[in-house]
Motif scaffolding. Structure first.
Motif, short mmCIF file in Angstrom:
data_model
loop_
_atom_site.label_atom_id
_atom_site.label_comp_id
_atom_site.label_asym_id
_atom_site.label_seq_id
_atom_site.Cartn_x
_atom_site.Cartn_y
_atom_site.Cartn_z
N ALA A 72 0.83 -1.23 0.14
CA ALA A 72 0.01 -0.09 -0.02
C ALA A 72 1.09 1.12 -0.09
CB ALA A 72 -0.92 -0.07 1.12
N GLY A 73 1.74 1.15 0.71
CA GLY A 73 2.88 2.48 0.83
C GLY A 73 3.62 2.55 -0.53
N PHE A 74 3.94 1.28 -0.97
CA PHE A 74 4.76 1.59 -2.09
C PHE A 74 4.03 2.16 -3.45
CE2 PHE A 74 5.80 -0.60 -6.32
CZ PHE A 74 7.28 0.01 -6.57
N TRP A 75 2.72 1.83 -3.54
CA TRP A 75 1.57 2.34 -4.77
C TRP A 75 1.29 3.58 -4.43
CZ3 TRP A 75 2.14 0.21 -9.11
CH2 TRP A 75 2.35 -1.30 -9.17
N LEU A 76 1.29 3.91 -3.08
CA LEU A 76 0.99 5.29 -2.83
C LEU A 76 2.23 6.30 -3.06
CD1 LEU A 76 -0.93 7.35 -1.16
CD2 LEU A 76 0.72 6.92 0.92
N ALA A 77 3.59 5.97 -2.88
CA ALA A 77 4.53 6.67 -3.48
C ALA A 77 4.48 6.71 -4.75
CB ALA A 77 5.68 5.98 -2.74
N LEU A 78 4.31 5.82 -5.57
CA LEU A 78 4.23 5.69 -6.78
C LEU A 78 3.43 6.70 -7.43
CD1 LEU A 78 5.24 2.32 -8.22
CD2 LEU A 78 6.70 4.26 -7.87
N GLY A 79 2.32 6.79 -6.74
CA GLY A 79 0.97 7.68 -7.26
C GLY A 79 1.38 8.96 -7.04
#
Length: 409
Positions: free
Chosen positions: A187-194
């Motif tokens: 969740a944190g990884f995709w939040l950062a990419l977004g």
């Protein structure tokens, strides 16, 4: 008309809709191919991105947010041609320019084609992700989801402009899936990419904060910090202040083209009401963020269908009150729409048909009313339909909480 959308009748309609969607999707493909073949791709937003990547490639990253430098590079790249206002500003965070510098090594036309190929890969990945995330649904429903994505007007606009909306939709969907399965690292990884478009990831961040998913916030913060540090070393800390100042121009930029509540208010009240519209939507954004934080733990602890509804409501409201939402950004509506459909499947299956009709109307009316807006029409019908959808989802959420309170009481 209660009970009109019976299972048997709905299934026949769904087969027909999938067939129509496939025809429209093929028409989109032909239209996109004709656009590329026409040699007009230089007019796309991609040129602004490409110019920024070339600036960083040439070692001029420190001047990334200088409009004069951007205009100079864009004019040189376009060999004397220019955009209507002289420059199409690059408004993305600094790390975005660093990530895609390799594309700046190619000529503009070649970079656009390579980016188009990458968009195709992302589209296939999104469709596979949607197919997997709807496991257990009827096959015709899954085909309807995929075909609906293919006929979203925002998808065609995104492909033509070479924008990041496909990237953002994948990030948002992956974030939701990770949130649902309690995978904080993902969740944190995709939040950062977004965070390539940070204004669209404010509500997901507030959701993690409200749910007390500290590991997810830490994971996302670490990925984001690592990507930002790489650019800061080459351009200096001031680059972030330059970006913030550049973003400060957003309230007056592309306001008539916006597909959010602020854009709707400006079209309705006139451009003189821009400060009022900005103030209203900024206040509503703060309310949505506060409400998301307040409801975060309840949403996270809910069962699958109620959780889908809760997440979908806050995501759609967040998009509508976002300070910057253009036509291609509405592709992200796929995520809250999918979540709402999954809720209706579990709690109100006979009302699924009305959601399908709403989506069909949105698709058909998206392009139809744009000439009227240019002629002075005071509202975008697709935005009105998104507001209707947000109201419906909020109503369903309220009904659900009322039933839960009565049961627990």
């Amino acid at each position: 008309m209660k009970g009109y959308f019976t299972p048997a009748r709905s299934k026949r309609w769904l087969y027909g809709l999938v067939a129509v969607n496939c025809i429209i999707a093929f028409a989109y493909l032909v239209q996109y191919g004709l656009f590329v073949a026409s040699g007009q791709t230089w007019q796309a937003d991609f040129t602004s991105f490409y110019a920024a990547w070339v600036m960083v490639r040439d070692g001029h990253g420190a001047a990334l947010y200088s409009l004069a430098a951007q205009a100079q590079y864009q004019t040189a790249i376009l060999e004397g041609r220019s955009f209507a206002d002289g420059v199409l500003p690059f408004l993305y965070p600094p790390q975005t320019a660093l990530l895609f510098v390799p594309l700046g090594l190619l000529p503009l036309a070649g970079a656009y084609l390579l980016w188009a190929g990458w968009q195709g890969v992302m589209l296939v990945y999104l469709l596979v992700l949607l197919w997997r995330s709807t496991h257990g649904w009827q096959r015709i429903e899954r085909w309807l989801v995929l075909s609906t994505v293919l006929v979203m007007p925002a998808l065609l606009i995104n492909l033509v402009l070479g924008s990041f909306s496909l990237w953002m939709t994948i990030c948002l969907l992956q974030f939701v899936l990770a949130f649902q399965r309690n995978d904080d690292a993902a969740a944190g990884f995709w939040l950062a990419l977004g965070c390539i478009k940070p204004q669209l990831m404010l509500v997901p961040c507030a959701l993690l904060l409200g749910a007390r998913r500290w590991r997810a916030l830490g994971s996302g913060g670490g990925v984001l910090a690592a990507s930002c540090l790489g650019f800061e070393r080459g351009a200096g800390v001031h680059i972030w202040l330059d970006w913030v100042r550049q973003v400060g121009t957003l309230p007056a930029l592309f306001v008539r083209d916006a597909y959010n509540l602020r854009g709707a208010l400006v079209l309705l009240l006139g451009e003189a009401a821009l400060p009022l519209a900005t103030g209203i939507t900024s206040g509503l954004l703060l309310l949505v963020l506060a409400g998301t934080i307040w409801q975060g733990r309840r949403i996270a602890a809910a069962d699958a269908a109620p959780q889908a509804l809760g997440v979908g409501v806050v995501l759609l409201l967040g998009l509508l009150v976002s300070p910057h939402l253009l036509a291609h950004d509405t592709l992200l509506v796929v995520v809250p729409g999918l979540l709402f459909y999954s809720y209706l499947r579990a709690h109100a299956p006979t009302r699924r048909g009305w959601l399908v009709l709403l989506v069909v109307g949105y698709t058909l009316l998206f392009f139809s009313f744009e000439p009227l807006v240019e002629a002075g029409w005071s509202i975008r019908i697709p935005v009105l339909l998104l507001l209707v959808l947000a109201g419906w989802m909020t109503y369903e959420k309220r009904r659900l909480y009322t039933r839960q309170s009565a049961t627990n009481g």
